[in-house]
Design a protein around this motif. Structure first.
Motif, PDB file in Angstrom:
ATOM      1  N   TYR A 190       1.965   2.704  -7.728  1.00 28.87           N
ATOM      2  CA  TYR A 190       1.058   3.114  -8.803  1.00 28.87           C
ATOM      3  C   TYR A 190       1.738   4.118  -9.730  1.00 28.87           C
ATOM      4  CZ  TYR A 190      -2.573   0.790  -6.121  1.00 28.87           C
ATOM      5  OH  TYR A 190      -3.319  -0.152  -5.457  1.00 28.87           O
ATOM      6  N   VAL A 220      -6.513   6.771 -11.328  1.00 28.72           N
ATOM      7  CA  VAL A 220      -7.799   6.928 -10.635  1.00 28.72           C
ATOM      8  C   VAL A 220      -7.812   6.039  -9.396  1.00 28.72           C
ATOM      9  CG1 VAL A 220     -10.264   6.385 -10.769  1.00 28.72           C
ATOM     10  CG2 VAL A 220      -9.186   7.694 -12.591  1.00 28.72           C
ATOM     11  N   LYS A 221      -7.343   4.810  -9.563  1.00 28.05           N
ATOM     12  CA  LYS A 221      -7.252   3.896  -8.414  1.00 28.05           C
ATOM     13  C   LYS A 221      -6.313   4.473  -7.354  1.00 28.05           C
ATOM     14  CE  LYS A 221      -7.158  -0.484  -9.275  1.00 28.05           C
ATOM     15  NZ  LYS A 221      -6.733  -1.851  -9.691  1.00 28.05           N
ATOM     16  N   CYS A 222      -5.186   5.013  -7.800  1.00 33.50           N
ATOM     17  CA  CYS A 222      -4.213   5.605  -6.878  1.00 33.50           C
ATOM     18  C   CYS A 222      -4.824   6.792  -6.138  1.00 33.50           C
ATOM     19  CB  CYS A 222      -2.974   6.037  -7.646  1.00 33.50           C
ATOM     20  SG  CYS A 222      -1.679   6.761  -6.626  1.00 33.50           S
ATOM     21  N   ALA A 223      -5.510   7.675  -6.876  1.00 37.34           N
ATOM     22  CA  ALA A 223      -6.116   8.863  -6.254  1.00 37.34           C
ATOM     23  C   ALA A 223      -7.178   8.476  -5.242  1.00 37.34           C
ATOM     24  CB  ALA A 223      -6.712   9.760  -7.344  1.00 37.34           C
ATOM     25  N   ASN A 224      -7.926   7.419  -5.521  1.00 34.92           N
ATOM     26  CA  ASN A 224      -8.952   6.963  -4.580  1.00 34.92           C
ATOM     27  C   ASN A 224      -8.338   6.378  -3.311  1.00 34.92           C
ATOM     28  OD1 ASN A 224     -11.100   7.757  -6.198  1.00 34.92           O
ATOM     29  ND2 ASN A 224     -11.201   5.788  -7.259  1.00 34.92           N
ATOM     30  N   LYS A 225      -7.233   5.664  -3.473  1.00 36.39           N
ATOM     31  CA  LYS A 225      -6.585   5.034  -2.322  1.00 36.39           C
ATOM     32  C   LYS A 225      -5.726   6.028  -1.529  1.00 36.39           C
ATOM     33  CE  LYS A 225      -4.645   0.977  -2.601  1.00 36.39           C
ATOM     34  NZ  LYS A 225      -5.393   0.169  -1.638  1.00 36.39           N
ATOM     35  N   PRO A 263      -5.702   9.891  -1.405  1.00 36.69           N
ATOM     36  CA  PRO A 263      -6.264  11.178  -1.839  1.00 36.69           C
ATOM     37  C   PRO A 263      -5.387  12.393  -1.579  1.00 36.69           C
ATOM     38  CG  PRO A 263      -7.376  10.377   0.135  1.00 36.69           C
ATOM     39  CD  PRO A 263      -6.498   9.254  -0.344  1.00 36.69           C
ATOM     40  N   SER A 270       0.861  -1.186   0.000  1.00 39.66           N
ATOM     41  CA  SER A 270       0.000   0.000   0.000  1.00 39.66           C
ATOM     42  C   SER A 270       0.895   1.233   0.000  1.00 39.66           C
ATOM     43  CB  SER A 270      -0.925   0.000   1.232  1.00 39.66           C
ATOM     44  OG  SER A 270      -1.783   1.123   1.220  1.00 39.66           O
ATOM     45  N   ARG A 318      -6.916  20.257  -8.067  1.00 43.47           N
ATOM     46  CA  ARG A 318      -6.783  19.344  -6.929  1.00 43.47           C
ATOM     47  C   ARG A 318      -5.306  19.103  -6.611  1.00 43.47           C
ATOM     48  NH1 ARG A 318      -7.939  17.520  -2.075  1.00 43.47           N
ATOM     49  NH2 ARG A 318      -7.866  15.248  -1.861  1.00 43.47           N
ATOM     50  N   GLU A 355      -6.756   4.569 -15.591  1.00 39.74           N
ATOM     51  CA  GLU A 355      -7.292   3.573 -14.657  1.00 39.74           C
ATOM     52  C   GLU A 355      -6.376   3.422 -13.444  1.00 39.74           C
ATOM     53  OE1 GLU A 355      -7.740  -0.013 -16.862  1.00 39.74           O
ATOM     54  OE2 GLU A 355      -9.285   0.801 -18.198  1.00 39.74           O
TER      55      GLU A 355
END
Length: 201
Positions: free
Chosen positions: A82, A101-106, A108, A77, A136, A98
């Motif tokens: 990423y 986006v996964k990285c930004a969600n995990k 922030p 983690s 952002r 993809e």
């Protein structure tokens, strides 16, 4: 019987970690230490992270990708994994989006994920999404890349006054005469050259 040689070696590695972690996690630049982490504890995902970072340092993207994927499978983690995967897929915008986006969600608060998404959406021509991610990124870290991409967006939107205001804002926030000067020259170039100008992420 206890294997004292192994215990001493593990203590040495632990000491190295204590010395290196506080200095911006620089032991990714020590391939011997990174390899030792994997050899001594192959289920520890951190070893694969540092192996991957070492391979990135040596521009071996295939091996860097492989190490990061193994690390993630083992529960890693860390946003840098990423980042490496996103860099590997830098010529495949859909795949790269993809990943980030996964990285930004995990993660922030990891500004580079939003910066990479800014770049991807600019290249796709989706300036509204690109601006959202650029702002952002800048809210997390007032970076040279963030300002340059947002200035490009404003120029492409034909909002010259907003672009100029961002340039002035960047001079205050970057607090770096060299970066500000470079950003000014890129701003001037952006007025004349075909946009977008890709400066990475």
């Amino acid at each position: 019987l206890m294997n004292w040689a192994r215990i001493i070696r593990l203590c040495f590695l632990a000491m190295c970690l204590l010395l290196v972690v506080p200095t911006n996690m620089k032991y990714h630049s020590n391939p011997v230490l990174a390899m030792s982490l994997v050899d001594d504890n192959p289920e520890d995902p951190m070893g694969y992270l540092f192996m991957g970072l070492n391979y990135m340092d040596f521009q071996n993207l295939e091996k860097a990708k492989e190490m990061m994927e193994i690390g993630l499978e083992k529960g890693l983690s860390d946003p840098r994994a990423y980042f490496v995967l996103g860099w590997y897929y830098r010529h495949d915008l859909q795949k790269q989006k993809e990943i980030f986006v996964k990285c930004a969600n995990k993660f922030p608060t990891y500004d580079k994920a939003f910066l990479a998404l800014t770049r991807a959406f600019i290249k796709e021509g989706n300036l509204n999404e690109a601006e959202r991610f650029a702002r952002r990124s800048l809210s997390l870290n007032a970076s040279f890349h963030g300002y340059h991409y947002l200035i490009q967006i404003k120029i492409m939107q034909d909002k010259q006054q907003e672009a100029k205001a961002l340039l002035e804002e960047s001079i205050v926030n970057l607090k770096n005469e060299h970066l500000s000067g470079t950003l000014y020259h890129l701003y001037v170039a952006a007025q004349k050259e075909k946009l977008p100008l890709d400066i990475g992420f």
